[in-house]
Motif scaffolding. Structure first.
Motif, PDB file in Angstrom:
ATOM      1  N   UNK A 274       0.816  -1.222   0.000  1.00  0.00           N
ATOM      2  CA  UNK A 274       0.000   0.000   0.000  1.00  0.00           C
ATOM      3  C   UNK A 274       0.846   1.267   0.000  1.00  0.00           C
ATOM      4  N   UNK A 275       2.162   1.150  -0.058  1.00  0.00           N
ATOM      5  CA  UNK A 275       3.016   2.327   0.096  1.00  0.00           C
ATOM      6  C   UNK A 275       2.747   3.391  -0.961  1.00  0.00           C
ATOM      7  N   UNK A 276       2.605   2.980  -2.213  1.00  0.00           N
ATOM      8  CA  UNK A 276       2.382   3.972  -3.271  1.00  0.00           C
ATOM      9  C   UNK A 276       1.088   4.741  -3.023  1.00  0.00           C
ATOM     10  N   UNK A 277       0.043   4.043  -2.571  1.00  0.00           N
ATOM     11  CA  UNK A 277      -1.236   4.709  -2.297  1.00  0.00           C
ATOM     12  C   UNK A 277      -1.099   5.676  -1.124  1.00  0.00           C
ATOM     13  N   UNK A 278      -0.417   5.242  -0.061  1.00  0.00           N
ATOM     14  CA  UNK A 278      -0.232   6.106   1.109  1.00  0.00           C
ATOM     15  C   UNK A 278       0.545   7.365   0.727  1.00  0.00           C
ATOM     16  N   UNK A 279       1.596   7.175  -0.075  1.00  0.00           N
ATOM     17  CA  UNK A 279       2.438   8.310  -0.456  1.00  0.00           C
ATOM     18  C   UNK A 279       1.671   9.274  -1.347  1.00  0.00           C
ATOM     19  N   UNK A 280       0.819   8.751  -2.238  1.00  0.00           N
ATOM     20  CA  UNK A 280       0.011   9.635  -3.084  1.00  0.00           C
ATOM     21  C   UNK A 280      -0.952  10.467  -2.238  1.00  0.00           C
ATOM     22  N   UNK A 281      -1.531   9.864  -1.202  1.00  0.00           N
ATOM     23  CA  UNK A 281      -2.480  10.586  -0.350  1.00  0.00           C
ATOM     24  C   UNK A 281      -1.766  11.661   0.463  1.00  0.00           C
ATOM     25  N   UNK A 282      -0.631  11.306   1.051  1.00  0.00           N
ATOM     26  CA  UNK A 282       0.078  12.245   1.920  1.00  0.00           C
ATOM     27  C   UNK A 282       0.912  13.252   1.149  1.00  0.00           C
ATOM     28  N   UNK A 283       1.422  12.855  -0.016  1.00  0.00           N
ATOM     29  CA  UNK A 283       2.422  13.646  -0.718  1.00  0.00           C
ATOM     30  C   UNK A 283       3.792  13.070  -0.422  1.00  0.00           C
ATOM     31  N   UNK A 284       4.672  13.048  -1.425  1.00  0.00           N
ATOM     32  CA  UNK A 284       5.943  12.358  -1.274  1.00  0.00           C
ATOM     33  C   UNK A 284       6.821  12.973  -0.198  1.00  0.00           C
ATOM     34  N   UNK A 285       6.954  14.300  -0.195  1.00  0.00           N
ATOM     35  CA  UNK A 285       7.798  14.962   0.800  1.00  0.00           C
ATOM     36  C   UNK A 285       7.204  14.810   2.201  1.00  0.00           C
ATOM     37  N   UNK A 286       5.882  14.970   2.320  1.00  0.00           N
ATOM     38  CA  UNK A 286       5.245  14.871   3.628  1.00  0.00           C
ATOM     39  C   UNK A 286       5.356  13.466   4.207  1.00  0.00           C
ATOM     40  N   UNK A 287       5.266  12.444   3.344  1.00  0.00           N
ATOM     41  CA  UNK A 287       5.340  11.058   3.824  1.00  0.00           C
ATOM     42  C   UNK A 287       6.682  10.759   4.472  1.00  0.00           C
ATOM     43  N   UNK A 288       7.749  11.422   4.010  1.00  0.00           N
ATOM     44  CA  UNK A 288       9.088  11.124   4.517  1.00  0.00           C
ATOM     45  C   UNK A 288       9.217  11.474   5.989  1.00  0.00           C
ATOM     46  N   UNK A 289       8.532  12.539   6.443  1.00  0.00           N
ATOM     47  CA  UNK A 289       8.637  12.876   7.865  1.00  0.00           C
ATOM     48  C   UNK A 289       7.444  12.390   8.675  1.00  0.00           C
ATOM     49  N   UNK A 290       6.256  12.344   8.074  1.00  0.00           N
ATOM     50  CA  UNK A 290       5.057  12.003   8.836  1.00  0.00           C
ATOM     51  C   UNK A 290       4.979  10.497   9.137  1.00  0.00           C
ATOM     52  N   UNK A 291       5.326   9.659   8.173  1.00  0.00           N
ATOM     53  CA  UNK A 291       5.197   8.214   8.370  1.00  0.00           C
ATOM     54  C   UNK A 291       6.093   7.702   9.502  1.00  0.00           C
ATOM     55  N   UNK A 292       7.407   8.013   9.515  1.00  0.00           N
ATOM     56  CA  UNK A 292       8.211   7.528  10.656  1.00  0.00           C
ATOM     57  C   UNK A 292       7.816   8.152  11.980  1.00  0.00           C
ATOM     58  N   UNK A 293       7.345   9.413  11.963  1.00  0.00           N
ATOM     59  CA  UNK A 293       6.924  10.057  13.212  1.00  0.00           C
ATOM     60  C   UNK A 293       5.723   9.329  13.811  1.00  0.00           C
ATOM     61  N   UNK A 294       4.758   8.935  12.973  1.00  0.00           N
ATOM     62  CA  UNK A 294       3.603   8.186  13.461  1.00  0.00           C
ATOM     63  C   UNK A 294       4.026   6.779  13.878  1.00  0.00           C
ATOM     64  N   UNK A 295       4.896   6.150  13.083  1.00  0.00           N
ATOM     65  CA  UNK A 295       5.344   4.805  13.411  1.00  0.00           C
ATOM     66  C   UNK A 295       6.069   4.741  14.743  1.00  0.00           C
TER      67      UNK A 295
END
Length: 445
Positions: A274-295
Motif C-alpha cells: 500500500x506504500x504507493x497509495x499512502x504516499x500519493x495521499x500524503x504527498x511524497x515529501x510529507x510522507x518522509x517525515x510524517x510516516x516515521x513520526x507516526x510509526x
C-alpha cells in the motif's frame, strides 16, 4: 490508480531478477552459518568472523562502489555480479564433494558474495530511473520493496527448512543456480542503456567526494540520511537484545520466537503493498517525515510487552514499525532518485547506504553494552526513545513545509521538477533485514 508497470516488459524482468537475487541473499545469509556449525563445527569466535564477513563490504567498499557503478552501464554490472555470486556459492558443494571444504573458504565466499551484493544493490537502485522513468519511481520501488520484504522474512525460514531437508551444501547449490536465473532475466531486458560519458583524468577520490558532497550539502538529503542513520543506530541497539527480551523476559521458546518474528514481517509486506497509495495521499515529501513520526508512536508497545496478555503488544509494535520502515523507504528512495542527476545516482546511493548502514554495527555493540549494564527491558526503552528522536531530523527539515518535490529540492539537478526529469530518464522503455542488520523491514535505508 491502475498499475502502469505490469505491462512494462523491462521492469517485469528486473523485478523477477531482483526478487530471485534477494531470496538468494536471504537464504545464503542463514545457510552459510548453518554449514559452518553443522559440518565444520565452528567455534563462537569463528562464527563472529563469518557473520561479520557477510556484511563487511558495506563498510569496506560502500563509498568507492558508487563511483565505480557510475562509470559503467548498470545492467551488465548486475549480470556479472549474479554470475560471480553463482560461481562462489557453487564452489562450496564442489569443495565438499572433493573433501577440501574449509572454514577459510566459507569466510572468503561470504566476503566476496557480500561485495557482489553491494555492487548489485547500488546498481539496481541507480538503473531503475533509466528503465521506467522518474514518474514511475514510487510504483517501481514499491514492487521491489515488496519482493525484498517477502525475501527477508521467508528466505531465512526457507533456507533453514531446506538445510534440514536436503543439507546445507545442496541448498547453497540451489541458491547458486538461482543467481544464474536472475542473470538470465536481466540479460533479456531490451531497453537501451546509454554508456556513461568517459571523462578525462578521472580521480576515484574526487568522484567519491562528489557523491558525499551532493548528499551532505542538500538539506533534504542530509535530513533523510540523518534520520535513517539515527534510526538504524537505535535499531542496532534493539537488535542486540530483542531475542534475549523475548526468551528471558517474555519466556518464549525458540519456536515461538520464530513465529513472532515471522508475524512481524506482515507489517513490511503490507507496507510494500500500500506504500504507493499512502504516499500519493500524503504527498511524497510529507510522507518522509510524517510516516516515521507516526510509526515511532507504536515503539513503546514493544518494551511494554509481558509474558501474559501483553505478549500481543510486541507483535503490534513490531508490525507497525515494519510497516513504517517500508513506506518510508519507498518514499525517500524514490525522492532521492528523482532529485539526483543521472551521473551521480550510483555515488549518491552508495553514500547514503554507507552513512545509514554504518551505524548498525555500532548500535549493536552499544546495545550489548547497555543490556549488560542497565538490563534488557531498559535497553529496549532506550531504543524506542531513539527512534522518536531520529524523526526530528526530517520533522525540522524543509520537507515538513512541502507536500511534493519542489523546484528548490531539485536545485542540485539544474532546477528540474519530477515531471521534467521523467522524459530525460527514459531510454526506450533506505527502513534492512533482521538477519542482515541484526530488520530490511524495520531498518531504514
Amino acid at each position: 490508480m491502475t498499475s502502469t508497470l505490469r505491462g512494462h516488459p523491462g521492469f517485469r524482468l528486473l523485478w523477477v531478477g531482483d526478487t530471485i537475487a534477494q531470496f538468494g541473499t536471504a537464504i545464503a545469509s542463514v545457510v552459510l552459518p548453518l554449514l559452518a556449525v553443522g559440518v565444520l563445527h565452528a567455534t563462537p569466535g569463528q562464527m563472529g568472523v563469518l557473520v561479520a564477513a557477510e556484511t563487511a563490504a558495506f563498510l569496506l567498499i560502500g563509498l568507492p562502489a558508487g563511483a565505480w557503478v557510475d562509470r559503467v552501464r548498470r545492467r551488465p554490472l548486475m549480470i556479472r555480479m549474479d554470475l560471480v555470486r553463482a560461481a562462489l556459492l557453487l564452489s562450496i558443494p564442489v569443495a565438499g564433494l572433493l573433501g577440501v571444504l574449509s572454514f577459510t573458504q566459507l569466510v572468503v565466499v561470504a566476503l566476496l558474495v557480500g561485495t557482489c551484493t553491494v555492487f548489485f544493490d547500488i546498481a539496481y537502485q541507480s538503473y531503475l530511473p533509466a528503465l521506467v522513468g522518474r514518474d514511475h519511481l514510487m510504483e517501481g520501488n514499491a514492487k521491489l520493496q515488496a519482493s525484498q520484504s517477502v525475501a527477508v522474512f521467508s528466505g531465512p525460514a526457507l533456507g533453514g527448512g531446506l538445510t534440514g531437508l536436503i543439507g546445507a551444501a545442496t541448498t547453497l547449490a540451489g541458491t547458486g543456480l538461482g543467481y544464474l536465473a536472475s542473470a538470465l532475466c536481466l540479460s533479456r531486458i531490451t531497453t537501451d542503456e546509454p554508456r556513461p560519458e568517459r571523462l578525462p583524468d578521472r580521480n576515484l577520490r574526487a568522484e567519491v567526494a562528489e557523491g558525499l558532497r551532493f548528499v551532505v550539502t542538500n538539506r533534504r538529503l542530509r535530513a533523510i540520511a540523518g534520520c535513517t542513520a539515527s534510526w538504524n543506530l537505535f535499531f542496532g541497539v534493539q537488535g542486540a537484545v530483542l531475542v534475549l527480551f523475548m526468551v528471558r523476559v517474555l519466556g518464549l521458546s525458540p519456536a515461538a520466537v520464530g513465529v513472532v518474528l515471522g508475524l512481524t514481517g506482515v507489517g513490511g509486506i503490507v507496507g510494500a503493498a500500500v506504500s504507493a497509495r499512502v504516499i500519493r495521499v500524503l504527498g511524497q515529501a510529507r510522507a518522509i517525515w510524517l510516516v516515521p513520526a507516526v510509526g515511532a508512536l507504536f515503539g513503546p508497545l514493544i518494551p511494554l510487552a509481558g509474558p501474559d496478555w501483553r505478549l500481543g503488544l510486541i507483535v503490534v509494535g513490531e508490525v507497525a514499525i515494519g510497516f513504517t520502515g517500508v513506506v518510508y523507504n519507498v518514499a525517500q528512495i524514490s525522492y532521492r532518485q528523482a532529485i539526483c542527476p543521472d551521473h551521480l545516482l550510483g555515488r549518491m546511493n552508495a553514500s547514503i547506504r554507507f552513512l545509514v548502514w554504518g551505524t548498525l554495527p555500532l548500535g549493536a555493540l552499544a546495545g550489548g553494552a547497555l543490556g549488560t549494564a542497565l538490563g534488557i527491558r531498559q535497553t529496549m526503552w532506550i531504543a524506542v526513545a531513539g527512534w522518536a528522536l531520529s524523526c526530528l531530523w526530517v520533522v525540522f527539515s524543509p520537507l515538513r513545509t512541502e507536500r511534493e518535490i519542489t523546484t528548490e529540492a531539485t536545485e542540485a539537478n539544474g532546477g528540474h521538477t519530477t515531471s521534467n526529469l521523467a522524459p530525460r530518464a527514459r531510454t526506450g522503455g533506505g527502513l534492512s533485514s533482521r538477519r542482515d542488520a541484526g530488520p530490511d523491514h524495520d531498518v531504514l535505508g
